[in-house]
Design an enzyme around this catalytic site. Structure first.
Site, short mmCIF file in Angstrom:
data_model
loop_
_atom_site.label_atom_id
_atom_site.label_comp_id
_atom_site.label_asym_id
_atom_site.label_seq_id
_atom_site.Cartn_x
_atom_site.Cartn_y
_atom_site.Cartn_z
N GLU A 65 34.78 27.38 37.32
CA GLU A 65 33.38 26.96 37.17
C GLU A 65 33.27 25.84 36.13
OE1 GLU A 65 34.71 29.93 37.05
OE2 GLU A 65 33.35 31.51 37.70
N CYS A 100 32.70 34.37 34.38
CA CYS A 100 32.88 34.99 33.06
C CYS A 100 31.75 34.55 32.12
CB CYS A 100 34.25 34.61 32.47
SG CYS A 100 34.31 32.94 31.79
N1 THU Z 1 38.75 32.79 36.06
C1 THU Z 1 37.95 31.79 36.51
O1 THU Z 1 38.44 30.74 36.97
N2 THU Z 1 36.61 31.96 36.45
C2 THU Z 1 35.98 33.05 35.93
O2 THU Z 1 34.78 33.04 35.75
C3 THU Z 1 36.78 34.25 35.63
C4 THU Z 1 38.24 34.03 35.49
C5 THU Z 1 40.22 32.60 36.10
C6 THU Z 1 40.85 32.39 34.75
C7 THU Z 1 42.27 32.85 35.00
O3 THU Z 1 43.01 31.76 35.50
C8 THU Z 1 42.14 33.89 36.09
O4 THU Z 1 40.85 33.73 36.65
C9 THU Z 1 42.31 35.31 35.62
O5 THU Z 1 41.47 35.59 34.56
#
Ligand code: THU
Length: 145
Positions: A65, A100
């Site tokens: 994001e 997240c």
């Molecule tokens: N991740 C995202 O790309 N976006 C989020 O909002 C949650 C987590 C990714 C970060 C990491 O590369 C993987 O997901 C595991 O946490």
């Protein structure tokens, strides 16, 4: 931001969902194997994609994001209508992948409370939230006065 008809909004949502699902294959996630992809719809109708980019020094990882937002903001975009997000282990978007907390805060910097967040599964199923629903009682630029 341009005013849109319902039909235009539906068509743009379909394009956004398609771009998010297509982008899953570009995720760089050699450590978690959890692939995430996002497609961000700007106020002018343009779409910026992003995917998670991991790093051997784990904390240098960037989420899908934020990747999409930073690409768009660095190209001068400042108005945003919606983002579609998908993700899952080994690129299989079997479940919804909510953003997240840090990514929600980055959305808060550039978007109003009615900014739409579409969570998408590989099947095409989706759930829609507003930013206000995902980040209530938030801290934003206005709090700094
Ligand atoms: N991740 C995202 O790309 N976006 C989020 O909002 C949650 C987590 C990714 C970060 C990491 O590369 C993987 O997901 C595991 O946490």
């Amino acid at each position: 931001m341009e005013r849109k008809t319902l039909k235009q909004e539906k068509e743009q949502d379909e394009a956004l969902v398609r771009e998010a699902l297509l982008g899953l294959s570009r995720s760089y996630a050699p450590y978690s194997h959890f692939h995430v992809s996002a497609a961000l719809l700007c106020g002018d109708g343009s779409i910026y994609t992003g995917n998670n980019i991991e790093n051997a020094a784990y904390s240098a990882t960037v989420c899908a994001e934020r990747c999409a937002f930073f690409k768009a903001v660095s190209e001068g975009k400042r108005e945003f209508a919606a983002i579609a997000i998908c993700g899952g282990k080994d690129g299989e978007a079997e479940d919804y992948c909510p953003p997240c907390g840090v990514c929600r805060q980055v959305m808060r910097e550039f978007c109003g409370p009615s900014f739409r967040v579409l969570l998408v599964k590989g099947t095409g199923e989706r759930r829609e939230f507003t930013l206000a629903e995902l980040l209530p009682e938030s801290f934003g630029p206005d709090n700094l006065g």
